[in-house]
Enzyme design. Sequence first.
Site: not given
Length: 620
Positions: A2, A27, A74, A100-101, A493, A497, A500, A516, A615
């Site tokens: 948010c 964000r 969000w 927010n929160g 990483e 990517k 995502e 394995h 974000k």
Amino acid sequence: MCGIVGYVGFRNVADLLLEGLHRLEYRGYDSAGIAVLTEQGIEVRKRAGRVAELGGLIAAQPLIGHVGIGHTRWATHGEPNDINSHPHFGGNQQVAIVHNGVIENFDSLRKQLQQLGYVFRSQTDTEVAAHLIAHHLDEQIKLGGSADDLTTCLKAVNATLDRLKGTYGLGILFTELPETIIAARSGSPLVIGVGRDEYFLASDASPLIGYTKEVVYLSDHEVAVLRADGLQIEHRHTGNIRPSIQTLQQVSADIELGDYEHYMLKEIYEQPQTVENALRGRLDMEEATAVIGGLNLTPKELRKIDRIVLTACGTSWHSGLVGEHLLEEFARLPTEVEYASELRYRNPPISDRTLIFAITQSGETADTLAAMKECKRKGHPTLAICNVVGSTIAREADGGIYLHAGPEIGVASTKAFTSQVTVLTLLSLYFGRMRHMSFPAGRRIIRQLRDMPEKIQKTLECHDKVREVADRYYHFNNFLYLGRLHNFPVALEGALKLKEISYIHAEGYPAAEMKHGPIALVDQQTPSVFVIPRGGIYPKVMSNMEEIKARKGPVIAIACEGDRDVARVADEVIYVPDVEDYLQPLVCAIPLQLLAYHVALLRGCNVDRPRNLAKSVTVE
Ligand code: G6P
């Protein structure tokens, strides 16, 4: 997640809020809205979907005024729809808020308010806070207060905050209170921009850039009153405080796309510069060490350290894994890398001689903050490796190192990773030179580090080849990413990517460990991306690659310039400059960022704003 923006001054507030919301889009969000104080009272426009759609609504139903608040939501409590979007009205529209929160005790408060006759329109926790403020405003008025009186409104806000459990950054408008925004913070960041006859409110500095360079970061338990003619800040327990004004470093170009199609691409291309920024002023050739000023510990205290814990989430956790190799190699310091979300609830033994670093681009990740606070509570020195100046983690830490990478807007982190690895290399050099590392070894590392911006620039020349590879492989639905030692985190990483931004299933594995389990996945439809630059165990990784080829798995290799042996085995080779083993993550990560970018583009995905992601993840 948010985002909040607010404004009081002389400009057309609806335009300003919309621009601010656009700047907060990075964000991650799923609905947006604004509230403006107009001659008719508070008017709200809000809508599920993109800020551009909200813009369309406002164009059709304009709002005229100079004071207002806006929000990108969000979804946490209640699905993303028009009704659950912020701002929310409280009571009989006496008040409107953005939040927010998470209000943790929203359920019991909602029941109490329903018993008092308040009608809830949304499923959000936020609406509870809005009604509660309206309720306490009515209570204050019964006691002789007045709805257009600041003291009365502040009492209503404070009485509400007393009853909220959880986290909040709040922007509040009162219908009767002229030209005023009240803001309050506990656990969710807020920054106030100071202009001439105008003030800005935001959850991070991006909406302020280009309007003012003077900012005040609100601390927890502070309540601010923003009016065109002044700013007043009160600590809820200790009374009025003098705002400490700080200077914002960012300039408009930092948050503009320029000639790039996406922020992610822009940020990938910024890496020669951002790595240089991370190194600037931190290389001391005379002493053959790194200059690290902000740890706030004496050399004597630092020499006593015998263990390091790095804690982080997502990409920052991956850079921590590279850091583990470097700290152990250069400084012989036992290092552990902990997921912050796990560390916050675990109780691992940590001695007085352990130093903790939280690694975070945003400085706002809720789990990383909580892990850091838990370590601090136990009395351990807790430092931060952070990009965003003035962020909550940067402020809570006992000291730390900034990345100086500039704003990272693409949701998938790119330049922050290479800057974090650079800073961790510097830190390892610094600790190494305090312990076992010789003067010539320190000098050699400094020389090699100095060359890195140029090597990264050179690495970007692989772009055309990566585009070609993406073109051939974008339709596959499963990928393996394999690497060893320093390059195992790079494999992780690379896989992250791809997941995502292209929503393709990808797994990162240590190349040898692949035998394995993951090898069972290998077939003609499962490409493996090998990170195989020259170095220590290159022949071993080659054997792992042969094992995949023997099972008809397509292989894409990231290899050093001129490596013909890899070319004989792999289906595709993307070349990067030859650098020392410990610096390979800095070059090898780049083709993997570009690969994810092009695959996502070819699959029609929104590269900068991938679905479901945010974000900065400010909830648990
Ligand atoms: C989110 C972002 C990731 C990031 C992670 C940690 O999940 O989408 O890109 O790596 O948070 O963020 P931080 O700001 O703490 O580095």
